[in-house]
Design an enzyme around this catalytic site. Structure first.
Site, PDB file in Angstrom:
ATOM      1  N   MET A  26       0.848  -1.198   0.000  1.00  0.00           N
ATOM      2  CA  MET A  26       0.000   0.000   0.000  1.00  0.00           C
ATOM      3  C   MET A  26       0.885   1.251   0.000  1.00  0.00           C
ATOM      4  SD  MET A  26      -3.432  -0.899   2.056  1.00  0.00           S
ATOM      5  CE  MET A  26      -2.825  -0.620   3.701  1.00  0.00           C
ATOM      6  N   ASN A  28       4.101   3.887   0.995  1.00  0.00           N
ATOM      7  CA  ASN A  28       4.758   4.418   2.198  1.00  0.00           C
ATOM      8  C   ASN A  28       5.801   3.407   2.688  1.00  0.00           C
ATOM      9  OD1 ASN A  28       4.251   5.305   5.548  1.00  0.00           O
ATOM     10  ND2 ASN A  28       5.006   6.681   3.994  1.00  0.00           N
ATOM     11  N   LEU A  29       6.685   3.095   1.775  1.00  0.00           N
ATOM     12  CA  LEU A  29       7.586   1.957   1.973  1.00  0.00           C
ATOM     13  C   LEU A  29       8.678   2.235   2.997  1.00  0.00           C
ATOM     14  CD1 LEU A  29       7.984   0.882  -1.767  1.00  0.00           C
ATOM     15  CD2 LEU A  29       6.211   0.235  -0.128  1.00  0.00           C
ATOM     16  N   HIS A  30       9.061   1.178   3.696  1.00  0.00           N
ATOM     17  CA  HIS A  30      10.178   1.233   4.637  1.00  0.00           C
ATOM     18  C   HIS A  30      11.064   0.021   4.361  1.00  0.00           C
ATOM     19  CE1 HIS A  30       7.859  -1.806   6.695  1.00  0.00           C
ATOM     20  NE2 HIS A  30       6.832  -0.969   6.793  1.00  0.00           N
ATOM     21  N   HIS A  33       9.553  -3.418   3.629  1.00  0.00           N
ATOM     22  CA  HIS A  33       9.082  -3.675   2.254  1.00  0.00           C
ATOM     23  C   HIS A  33      10.260  -4.018   1.342  1.00  0.00           C
ATOM     24  CE1 HIS A  33       5.724  -0.930   3.632  1.00  0.00           C
ATOM     25  NE2 HIS A  33       5.033  -1.930   3.123  1.00  0.00           N
ATOM     26  N   LYS A 144       4.796 -10.238   9.415  1.00  0.00           N
ATOM     27  CA  LYS A 144       4.240  -9.327  10.416  1.00  0.00           C
ATOM     28  C   LYS A 144       2.710  -9.366  10.373  1.00  0.00           C
ATOM     29  CE  LYS A 144       3.679  -4.662  11.780  1.00  0.00           C
ATOM     30  NZ  LYS A 144       2.548  -4.331  10.900  1.00  0.00           N
ATOM     31  N   SER A 180       6.531  -0.724  10.435  1.00  0.00           N
ATOM     32  CA  SER A 180       5.186  -0.589   9.889  1.00  0.00           C
ATOM     33  C   SER A 180       5.009   0.843   9.418  1.00  0.00           C
ATOM     34  CB  SER A 180       4.161  -0.884  10.986  1.00  0.00           C
ATOM     35  OG  SER A 180       2.896  -0.365  10.632  1.00  0.00           O
ATOM     36  N   ARG A 182       2.502   2.473   9.779  1.00  0.00           N
ATOM     37  CA  ARG A 182       1.719   3.169  10.806  1.00  0.00           C
ATOM     38  C   ARG A 182       2.588   3.673  11.966  1.00  0.00           C
ATOM     39  NH1 ARG A 182      -2.470  -0.673   8.987  1.00  0.00           N
ATOM     40  NH2 ARG A 182      -4.191   0.604   8.192  1.00  0.00           N
TER      41      ARG A 182
HETATM   42  O1  PAF Z   1      -0.251  -5.807   3.548  1.00  0.00           O
HETATM   43  C1  PAF Z   1      -0.635  -4.873   2.810  1.00  0.00           C
HETATM   44  O2  PAF Z   1       0.053  -3.889   2.599  1.00  0.00           O
HETATM   45  C2  PAF Z   1      -2.005  -4.966   2.174  1.00  0.00           C
HETATM   46  O3  PAF Z   1      -2.921  -5.587   3.021  1.00  0.00           O
HETATM   47  C3  PAF Z   1      -1.992  -5.638   0.797  1.00  0.00           C
HETATM   48  C4  PAF Z   1      -1.561  -7.087   0.887  1.00  0.00           C
HETATM   49  C5  PAF Z   1      -1.066  -4.878  -0.143  1.00  0.00           C
HETATM   50  C6  PAF Z   1      -3.397  -5.621   0.183  1.00  0.00           C
HETATM   51  O4  PAF Z   1      -3.871  -4.322   0.031  1.00  0.00           O
END
Ligand code: PAF
Length: 285
Positions: A26, A28-30, A33, A144, A180, A182
Site C-alpha cells: 500500500m 509508504n515503503l520502509h 518492504h 508481520k 510498519s 503506521r
Molecule cells: O499488507 C498490505 O500492505 C495490504 O494488506 C496488501 C496485501 C497490499 C493488500 O492491500
C-alpha cells in the site's frame, strides 16, 4: 524501472514473462518492504511491486484518508532496490464498477477480523484481483501480518492459483519494534513505549517454549502489562501455527498474535513459538 497505472499498460509491459515475482503493497515503503523486494529478486524476474491503498480493506473511522501516499519516494526506493516495474492503479482502475463479488475467507472474523469487520474480505478481494492482473509465479508477503499471510496462503491453495507464496521475516528496529507504515503516526513518547509489545511477546513465547500450557494465563499477562502502560488492547491470542485456531495443549508450534492501540495508532505483532527449541537469536534483541 517502469511505472504504470493501468492494467493495459501492465499487461503490455509484462508481455510473456512467466517468472514474475510480485510484492503487493500500500506504499509508504520502509526497509521491511525492501526486504520483501530482495526476497522477490532471489526467486523471480521481473520483480513487480504494486502500490494501492485499498479502500475495501479499511473500515469506517479507520485511517484510509490519512494513510500516507508517497508515490515518488516509494518509486525511488523501489528503483534502488532493483524492482523492475511498479503498478500504481487508482481506485477507478481497480474498482471501475462497484465491487459486488467479494472473497469471503475463513477466519476473516477472528483476531484482527473481529475488530476490523470486512478487513480480510477487502484484502483477499484486492489481492485476488492483483494476482489476476499481474499473473505472478511468486508473491511475497511479510510475516508481520500473520493472519493476512495465513488467509492468503489458504486462498491460493483453495482457488488452485498457480502462485508460490514467499514469506518475508518481520523487519524490526533495533529496539524490537516491528517496522510498519503506521509507526509514523506515533508521537515521540509513544515511539519510546511501542517496543514493549514485542518485548512482552518474547517473554510470553519463552514461557510457552519452556513448557507453560496455560495459554490463557500467558495471554492475560501480556494484556495486563500493556493496559498497565496505557495501551488499549484489542487481543492477545495464542494460536496454532497450523490452523490459527486455539492450540491443543500438546501442540509444539504455536504463535502469539496481538493487536493493541497506543494513542491513535493500532500496532500488531506476533511471535512464533516452537516448544523444545528456544530461539536463542531472538533473545539477543
Ligand atoms: O499488507 C498490505 O500492505 C495490504 O494488506 C496488501 C496485501 C497490499 C493488500 O492491500
Amino acid at each position: 524501472m517502469q511505472l504504470v497505472h493501468t492494467v493495459t499498460e501492465l499487461r503490455a509491459a509484462l508481455g510473456e514473462h512467466r517468472d514474475t515475482a510480485f510484492v503487493p503493497t500500500m506504499g509508504n515503503l520502509h526497509s521491511g518492504h525492501i526486504s520483501l523486494i530482495d526476497l522477490a529478486r532471489k526467486h523471480g524476474s521481473p520483480v513487480v511491486a504494486s502500490i494501492f491503498v485499498n479502500p475495501l480493506q479499511f473500515g469506517i473511522g479507520e485511517d484510509f484518508e490519512r494513510y500516507p501516499r508517497t508515490l515518488a519516494a516509494d518509486c525511488s526506493q523501489l528503483d534502488a532496490a532493483g524492482c523492475d516495474l511498479v503498478f500504481a492503479p487508482d481506485a477507478q482502475e481497480m474498482y471501475s464498477q462497484p465491487q459486488t463479488f467479494h472473497v469471503q475467507p475463513p477466519l476473516a472474523d477472528e483476531l484482527c477480523g473481529a475488530f476490523r469487520p470486512g478487513h480480510f474480505q477487502g484484502v483477499a478481494t484486492v489481492v485476488l484481483k492483483l494476482f489476476n492482473m499481474v499473473q505472478p509465479r511468486y508473491a511475497v508477503f511479510g510475516k508481520k501480518d500473520y493472519q493476512q499471510l495465513f488467509i492468503l496462503k489458504g486462498m491460493v491453495r483453495q482457488f488452485n492459483l498457480p502462485i508460490v507464496i514467499l514469506e518475508g521475516e518481520t523487519s524490526r528496529a533495533d529496539d524490537g519494534l516491528a517496522l510498519s507504515s503506521r509507526n509514523a503516526y506515533l508521537t515521540k513518547e509513544e515511539r519510546a513505549e511501542a517496543p514493549r509489545l514485542f518485548r512482552l511477546l518474547r517473554e510470553a513465547a519463552h514461557r510457552i517454549e519452556v513448557g507453560e500450557r496455560d495459554f490463557t494465563a500467558v495471554e492475560q499477562a501480556v494484556s495486563d502489562d500493556l493496559r498497565a502502560h496505557g495501551w488499549r488492547v484489542d487481543y492477545v491470542s495464542v494460536r496454532s501455527q497450523v490452523n490459527l485456531l486455539a492450540p491443543k495443549s500438546q501442540e509444539s508450534d504455536s504463535v502469539i498474535i496481538a493487536a493493541a492501540h497506543l494513542g491513535r495508532t493500532r500496532l500488531i505483532d506476533n511471535i512464533e513459538c516452537c516448544s523444545g527449541s528456544i530461539d536463542l537469536k531472538r533473545q539477543e534483541i
